[in-house]
Motif scaffolding. Structure first.
Motif, mmCIF file in Angstrom:
data_model
loop_
_atom_site.group_PDB
_atom_site.id
_atom_site.type_symbol
_atom_site.label_atom_id
_atom_site.label_comp_id
_atom_site.label_asym_id
_atom_site.label_seq_id
_atom_site.Cartn_x
_atom_site.Cartn_y
_atom_site.Cartn_z
ATOM 1 N N SER A 245 5.916 -8.366 -9.232
ATOM 2 C CA SER A 245 5.296 -9.529 -8.592
ATOM 3 C C SER A 245 3.955 -9.075 -8.033
ATOM 4 N N ARG A 246 2.914 -9.314 -8.794
ATOM 5 C CA ARG A 246 1.602 -8.797 -8.407
ATOM 6 C C ARG A 246 1.088 -9.421 -7.118
ATOM 7 N N SER A 247 1.391 -10.699 -6.908
ATOM 8 C CA SER A 247 0.906 -11.359 -5.695
ATOM 9 C C SER A 247 1.547 -10.760 -4.442
ATOM 10 N N ASP A 248 2.848 -10.452 -4.519
ATOM 11 C CA ASP A 248 3.521 -9.860 -3.363
ATOM 12 C C ASP A 248 3.090 -8.410 -3.166
ATOM 13 N N LEU A 249 2.881 -7.694 -4.255
ATOM 14 C CA LEU A 249 2.379 -6.330 -4.168
ATOM 15 C C LEU A 249 1.009 -6.314 -3.502
ATOM 16 N N ALA A 250 0.142 -7.245 -3.921
ATOM 17 C CA ALA A 250 -1.198 -7.328 -3.335
ATOM 18 C C ALA A 250 -1.138 -7.726 -1.866
ATOM 19 N N ALA A 251 -0.190 -8.608 -1.517
ATOM 20 C CA ALA A 251 -0.054 -9.012 -0.114
ATOM 21 C C ALA A 251 0.345 -7.832 0.754
ATOM 22 N N GLY A 252 1.260 -7.008 0.253
ATOM 23 C CA GLY A 252 1.645 -5.815 0.995
ATOM 24 C C GLY A 252 0.481 -4.853 1.179
ATOM 25 N N LEU A 253 -0.289 -4.660 0.114
ATOM 26 C CA LEU A 253 -1.459 -3.790 0.194
ATOM 27 C C LEU A 253 -2.472 -4.321 1.206
ATOM 28 N N ARG A 254 -2.652 -5.618 1.220
ATOM 29 C CA ARG A 254 -3.620 -6.223 2.146
ATOM 30 C C ARG A 254 -3.156 -6.109 3.602
ATOM 31 N N ASP A 255 -1.900 -6.420 3.846
ATOM 32 C CA ASP A 255 -1.403 -6.459 5.222
ATOM 33 C C ASP A 255 -1.261 -5.078 5.841
ATOM 34 N N VAL A 256 -1.135 -4.045 5.005
ATOM 35 C CA VAL A 256 -0.902 -2.713 5.548
ATOM 36 C C VAL A 256 -2.191 -1.982 5.917
ATOM 37 N N VAL A 257 -3.335 -2.538 5.564
ATOM 38 C CA VAL A 257 -4.608 -1.845 5.815
ATOM 39 C C VAL A 257 -4.783 -1.451 7.284
ATOM 40 N N PRO A 258 -4.552 -2.358 8.259
ATOM 41 C CA PRO A 258 -4.716 -1.920 9.666
ATOM 42 C C PRO A 258 -3.770 -0.784 10.044
ATOM 43 N N LEU A 259 -2.568 -0.790 9.465
ATOM 44 C CA LEU A 259 -1.611 0.272 9.774
ATOM 45 C C LEU A 259 -2.039 1.597 9.163
ATOM 46 N N VAL A 260 -2.612 1.535 7.973
ATOM 47 C CA VAL A 260 -3.103 2.750 7.324
ATOM 48 C C VAL A 260 -4.194 3.398 8.176
ATOM 49 N N LEU A 261 -5.049 2.580 8.767
ATOM 50 C CA LEU A 261 -6.142 3.108 9.581
ATOM 51 C C LEU A 261 -5.631 3.821 10.829
ATOM 52 N N SER A 262 -4.449 3.463 11.284
ATOM 53 C CA SER A 262 -3.877 4.155 12.442
ATOM 54 C C SER A 262 -2.935 5.284 12.021
ATOM 55 N N GLU A 263 -2.392 5.193 10.820
ATOM 56 C CA GLU A 263 -1.499 6.252 10.331
ATOM 57 C C GLU A 263 -2.264 7.533 10.027
ATOM 58 N N LEU A 264 -3.496 7.399 9.578
ATOM 59 C CA LEU A 264 -4.303 8.573 9.247
ATOM 60 C C LEU A 264 -4.514 9.484 10.453
ATOM 61 N N PRO A 265 -4.968 8.958 11.612
ATOM 62 C CA PRO A 265 -5.111 9.855 12.767
ATOM 63 C C PRO A 265 -3.775 10.396 13.266
ATOM 64 N N PHE A 266 -2.686 9.641 13.074
ATOM 65 C CA PHE A 266 -1.378 10.150 13.450
ATOM 66 C C PHE A 266 -1.023 11.365 12.603
ATOM 67 N N GLY A 267 -1.338 11.307 11.307
ATOM 68 C CA GLY A 267 -1.130 12.461 10.446
ATOM 69 C C GLY A 267 -1.958 13.649 10.891
ATOM 70 N N VAL A 268 -3.170 13.384 11.375
ATOM 71 C CA VAL A 268 -4.015 14.469 11.882
ATOM 72 C C VAL A 268 -3.338 15.158 13.066
ATOM 73 N N VAL A 269 -2.733 14.361 13.947
ATOM 74 C CA VAL A 269 -2.012 14.924 15.093
ATOM 75 C C VAL A 269 -0.874 15.820 14.615
ATOM 76 N N ILE A 270 -0.145 15.380 13.593
ATOM 77 C CA ILE A 270 0.971 16.164 13.062
ATOM 78 C C ILE A 270 0.473 17.493 12.490
ATOM 79 N N GLY A 271 -0.592 17.432 11.695
ATOM 80 C CA GLY A 271 -1.134 18.646 11.102
ATOM 81 C C GLY A 271 -1.636 19.615 12.151
ATOM 82 N N ALA A 272 -2.317 19.098 13.172
ATOM 83 C CA ALA A 272 -2.821 19.965 14.234
ATOM 84 C C ALA A 272 -1.680 20.597 15.009
ATOM 85 N N ALA A 273 -0.610 19.822 15.240
ATOM 86 C CA ALA A 273 0.552 20.352 15.962
ATOM 87 C C ALA A 273 1.208 21.485 15.181
ATOM 88 N N ALA A 274 1.227 21.363 13.866
ATOM 89 C CA ALA A 274 1.809 22.417 13.031
ATOM 90 C C ALA A 274 1.009 23.717 13.164
#
Length: 227
Positions: free
Chosen positions: A4-33
């Motif tokens: 279902s391309r429309s639903d796949l695209a909707a998920g990709l669109r809606d997750v963009v703000p979360l991706v922008l916050s997940e990236l710095p969270f990953g940085v915290v994890i890497g630095a902690a390691a």
């Protein structure tokens, strides 16, 4: 399962703000390691195999203090118990999917992905929401892994005042507020949040687990008119 391309695209669109916050969270994890003395290859391998930030932060902290491996393993297990509740609520929508697909969805399940997609399964139906889930979960995985690698490379050189970890609580607040639509959801949020904060000092990060259970209990009581 037909794409279902429309639903796949909707998920990709809606997750963009979360991706922008997940990236710095990953940085915290890497630095902690790095700060805990975990080799880069091992840290990346843990992020790929475990893929849960709260547990990884606890693991790195314990390893940095030379805690016994048994304590490290039990701590990670306790912290991740909340995924049993997430999985139980998603099971009714995923039971007709192939086992391999269900296992893949389980691996990609995180707190923000669950919060973003659980309502979509009720609104879109299982087949369509499954593609929405894919569109949301896969970019989050790449953002987390990319952030971890970046944190390993440059995380310890970031100035402390930058505090990239601030994005994580803001992320969860942004996901939480729109879901407070009735009395049970409000009771669950307030009750679970209060208990989790009060139990922040408990060993093995038990405050998170106890808070989750308290939130479920408060929501059930409010739904039945007992609170």
């Amino acid at each position: 399962m037909r794409v279902s391309r429309s639903d796949l695209a909707a998920g990709l669109r809606d997750v963009v703000p979360l991706v922008l916050s997940e990236l710095p969270f990953g940085v915290v994890i890497g630095a902690a390691a790095v700060e805990a003395g975990v080799p880069a290859a091992a840290a990346v391998g843990m992020s790929i195999s475990i893929y849960t930030g709260a547990a990884q932060l606890a693991i790195f902290d314990l390893l940095g203090r030379d805690a016994p491996l048994a304590v490290v393993a039990v701590t990670a297990l306790v912290i991740n118990l909340r995924y049993l509740m997430y999985s139980a609520s998603l099971a009714q929508y995923l039971r007709d999917l192939p086992r391999r697909t269900r296992w893949s969805f389980g691996y990609l399940l995180t707190d923000p992905v669950y919060a973003l997609t659980i309502g979509e399964f009720a609104d879109r139906g299982s087949a369509r929401a499954a593609w929405y889930y894919v569109g949301a979960a896969v970019p989050m995985w790449f953002a987390y892994q990319g952030g971890t690698v970046l944190g390993i490379l440059v995380g310890t050189s970031l100035p402390p005042e930058l505090n990239v970890g601030f994005a994580t609580p803001l992320l969860f607040l942004a996901l939480l507020v729109p879901t407070l639509e009735d009395r049970p959801s409000l009771a669950a949020a307030v009750g679970g949040g209060a208990v989790a904060v009060g139990g922040a000092g408990l060993p093995l990060e038990l405050g998170l687990v106890v808070g989750s259970l308290a939130g479920v209990g408060a929501g059930l009581l409010a739904e039945r008119g007992w609170a």
